[in-house]
Write a protein that holds these residues in place. Structure first.
Motif: not given
Length: 64
Positions: A17-19, A26-30
């Motif tokens: 969950s933290i990661l 940071s905009g890295r949904e994938e």
């Protein structure tokens, strides 16, 4: 049931969950989705190992 198993699963959940939050912000949904899936696979592997141990115990108990 061993309390260590619950703590292991909870630790994996907290780390994932933290990661996930860091990656989403940071905009890295994938990558966040892949991290969540990897955490799910890790937890499923832990649970499957315990279920296999349970089946072995039942098999030994009933002498199959």
């Amino acid at each position: 049931m061993e309390i260590e198993l619950i703590f292991k699963i909870a630790a994996v959940g907290i780390i994932v969950s933290i990661l996930n939050q860091v990656l989403v912000r940071s905009g890295r949904e994938e990558q966040a989705t892949m991290t969540t899936l990897a955490g799910l696979v890790v937890v499923l592997m832990i649970v499957v190992q315990r279920i296999a141990e349970l089946f072995d115990l039942v098999k030994a108990l009933f002498n199959f």
